[in-house]
Scaffold this active site. Structure first.
Site, PDB file in Angstrom:
ATOM      1  N   GLU A  48      -9.080   6.261  -2.203  1.00 11.54           N
ATOM      2  CA  GLU A  48      -8.830   4.957  -1.601  1.00 11.54           C
ATOM      3  C   GLU A  48      -8.709   5.148  -0.096  1.00 11.54           C
ATOM      4  O   GLU A  48      -7.814   5.861   0.372  1.00 11.54           O
ATOM      5  CB  GLU A  48      -7.548   4.332  -2.172  1.00 11.54           C
ATOM      6  CG  GLU A  48      -7.637   4.044  -3.656  1.00 11.54           C
ATOM      7  CD  GLU A  48      -6.382   3.418  -4.245  1.00 11.54           C
ATOM      8  OE1 GLU A  48      -6.455   2.921  -5.382  1.00 11.54           O
ATOM      9  OE2 GLU A  48      -5.333   3.445  -3.568  1.00 11.54           O
ATOM     10  N   HIS A  86      -0.028  -4.833 -10.365  1.00 12.48           N
ATOM     11  CA  HIS A  86       1.182  -4.022 -10.461  1.00 12.48           C
ATOM     12  C   HIS A  86       2.370  -4.716  -9.801  1.00 12.48           C
ATOM     13  O   HIS A  86       3.519  -4.562 -10.239  1.00 12.48           O
ATOM     14  CB  HIS A  86       0.960  -2.642  -9.839  1.00 12.48           C
ATOM     15  CG  HIS A  86       0.498  -2.672  -8.416  1.00 12.48           C
ATOM     16  ND1 HIS A  86      -0.706  -3.208  -8.043  1.00 12.48           N
ATOM     17  CD2 HIS A  86       1.094  -2.227  -7.281  1.00 12.48           C
ATOM     18  CE1 HIS A  86      -0.863  -3.082  -6.728  1.00 12.48           C
ATOM     19  NE2 HIS A  86       0.229  -2.507  -6.248  1.00 12.48           N
ATOM     20  N   CYS A 145       0.687  -3.844   5.498  1.00 14.33           N
ATOM     21  CA  CYS A 145       0.800  -2.641   4.660  1.00 14.33           C
ATOM     22  C   CYS A 145       2.137  -2.612   3.928  1.00 14.33           C
ATOM     23  O   CYS A 145       3.190  -2.869   4.515  1.00 14.33           O
ATOM     24  CB  CYS A 145       0.653  -1.394   5.533  1.00 14.33           C
ATOM     25  SG  CYS A 145       0.836   0.156   4.625  1.00 14.33           S
ATOM     26  N   ASP A 146       2.115  -2.286   2.624  1.00 10.63           N
ATOM     27  CA  ASP A 146       3.345  -2.197   1.851  1.00 10.63           C
ATOM     28  C   ASP A 146       3.812  -0.754   1.665  1.00 10.63           C
ATOM     29  O   ASP A 146       4.740  -0.498   0.895  1.00 10.63           O
ATOM     30  CB  ASP A 146       3.197  -2.905   0.501  1.00 10.63           C
ATOM     31  CG  ASP A 146       2.034  -2.369  -0.325  1.00 10.63           C
ATOM     32  OD1 ASP A 146       1.406  -1.379   0.082  1.00 10.63           O
ATOM     33  OD2 ASP A 146       1.742  -2.961  -1.385  1.00 10.63           O
ATOM     34  N   THR A 147       3.170   0.187   2.367  1.00  6.39           N
ATOM     35  CA  THR A 147       3.621   1.583   2.319  1.00  6.39           C
ATOM     36  C   THR A 147       3.737   2.140   3.745  1.00  6.39           C
ATOM     37  O   THR A 147       3.262   3.234   4.037  1.00  6.39           O
ATOM     38  CB  THR A 147       2.665   2.456   1.480  1.00  6.39           C
ATOM     39  OG1 THR A 147       1.329   2.336   2.011  1.00  6.39           O
ATOM     40  CG2 THR A 147       2.674   2.048   0.020  1.00  6.39           C
ATOM     41  N   CYS A 183      -2.095  -1.372   9.544  1.00  9.39           N
ATOM     42  CA  CYS A 183      -2.256  -2.737   9.043  1.00  9.39           C
ATOM     43  C   CYS A 183      -0.898  -3.444   9.007  1.00  9.39           C
ATOM     44  O   CYS A 183       0.056  -2.904   8.424  1.00  9.39           O
ATOM     45  CB  CYS A 183      -2.843  -2.724   7.637  1.00  9.39           C
ATOM     46  SG  CYS A 183      -4.425  -1.882   7.546  1.00  9.39           S
ATOM     47  N   CYS A 222      -1.034   7.876   8.759  1.00  6.09           N
ATOM     48  CA  CYS A 222      -1.975   6.769   8.919  1.00  6.09           C
ATOM     49  C   CYS A 222      -1.826   6.196  10.320  1.00  6.09           C
ATOM     50  O   CYS A 222      -0.720   5.845  10.739  1.00  6.09           O
ATOM     51  CB  CYS A 222      -1.730   5.670   7.887  1.00  6.09           C
ATOM     52  SG  CYS A 222      -2.943   4.319   7.994  1.00  6.09           S
ATOM     53  N   PHE A 245      -1.457   9.256  -9.327  1.00 10.03           N
ATOM     54  CA  PHE A 245      -1.613   8.965  -7.906  1.00 10.03           C
ATOM     55  C   PHE A 245      -1.035  10.085  -7.054  1.00 10.03           C
ATOM     56  O   PHE A 245       0.086  10.553  -7.303  1.00 10.03           O
ATOM     57  CB  PHE A 245      -0.913   7.650  -7.541  1.00 10.03           C
ATOM     58  CG  PHE A 245      -1.560   6.436  -8.137  1.00 10.03           C
ATOM     59  CD1 PHE A 245      -2.466   5.684  -7.404  1.00 10.03           C
ATOM     60  CD2 PHE A 245      -1.264   6.038  -9.431  1.00 10.03           C
ATOM     61  CE1 PHE A 245      -3.066   4.556  -7.946  1.00 10.03           C
ATOM     62  CE2 PHE A 245      -1.849   4.908  -9.982  1.00 10.03           C
ATOM     63  CZ  PHE A 245      -2.756   4.169  -9.239  1.00 10.03           C
TER      64      PHE A 245
END
Length: 204
Positions: free
Chosen positions: A105, A198, A42-44, A39, A35, A29
Site C-alpha cells: 500500500e 474496518h 491521515c489516521d496513522t 496527508c 512518511c 499487516f
C-alpha cells in the site's frame, strides 16, 4: 531511505483487510514507520516519524508473517507510513519464505523496491505519484473529499495500466465525499466504491 536488514516498525497485526478490492479477507499487516507525504486526513499520523519506531529484523517480520499465514492470513500487507521510503528488497525476499502473497500500500512518491504480487496505489493530490507506479499498480484507490479530488482521480486513471482496478473511497466522516463518490461510481462503470469497513465495524 533505510537499506539494512532491519526496518522501523510501528506495528504488526493479523486482522481483515478493511478497504479496497481485497476488503474482508484475512491479512497480516506490517506497518512501517516514516512518511513525509503528510496527508491532513491521515489516521496513522503516529507512523510519520521514522526514528520513533524500533528497528525490527526482516527475518523476525518474516517469521511473524509465516505464523499469521498458519493462522489463516491469506496475504501479507506492507503499509505505513509510506513503505517505499525504505528499500524493501530485503524484506520481500525474507517474506517470500512465508509462501504468502505480498501486497503493498503506497502513495507512489518513491521508486518501487521489492517484489509484490499486488500494489495498491493511493495517490495524493498535493504529492502526485510517479508515472511508473501508476503504470504498475493493480488497484488505484483515490480518497474523495470534494470535486477537485474527482478530477484528480480521473487524471490518475488515464495514466494507469490496463490491469488497474479503479476505486473511489470517500474520506472518513466526509458527507460531501460520500455523495460525490457514490454518484460518480453510479455514473461511471469503470469506477467502484471502496469503504473503510474496518472503521464501520470497529475492527483493527
Amino acid at each position: 531511505m533505510t537499506t539494512a536488514a532491519t526496518l522501523p516498525v510501528v506495528e504488526t497485526f493479523h486482522s481483515l483487510q478493511g478497504e479496497g478490492h481485497h476488503s474482508g479477507r484475512s491479512a497480516f499487516f506490517i506497518r512501517l514507520g516514516g512518511c513525509n507525504v503528510g496527508c491532513p486526513w491521515c489516521d496513522t499520523k503516529h507512523s510519520w516519524p521514522m526514528d520513533q519506531h524500533p528497528p525490527i529484523a526482516v527475518d523476525e517480520l518474516a517469521a511473524a508473517a509465516t505464523a499469521a499465514c498458519r493462522d489463516g492470513a491469506a496475504f501479507t500487507v506492507v503499509t505505513g507510513g509510506e513503505p517505499l521510503h525504505h528499500a524493501l528488497g530485503p524484506l520481500t525476499q525474507a517474506l517470500a519464505a512465508s509462501g504468502s502473497p505480498l501486497h503493498l500500500e503506497t502513495s507512489g512518491v518513491d521508486p518501487l523496491s521489492g517484489d509484490f504480487d499486488w500494489i495498491t496505489l493511493s495517490p495524493k493530490r498535493h504529492r502526485p505519484p510517479r508515472a511508473d507506479l501508476l503504470e504498475q499498480c493493480h488497484e488505484l484507490k483515490v480518497v474523495i473529499h470534494d470535486a477537485d479530488d474527482l478530477a484528480f482521480a480521473e487524471a490518475m486513471a488515464t495514466a494507469t495500466g490496463d490491469q488497474a482496478l479503479l476505486l473511489l473511497q470517500p474520506g472518513w466522516d466526509s458527507a460531501a465525499g460520500q455523495q460525490l463518490a457514490v454518484e460518480h461510481a453510479r455514473s461511471n462503470p469503470r469506477w467502484r466504491l471502496s469503504l473503510q469497513t474496518h472503521k464501520w465495524l470497529g475492527v483493527r
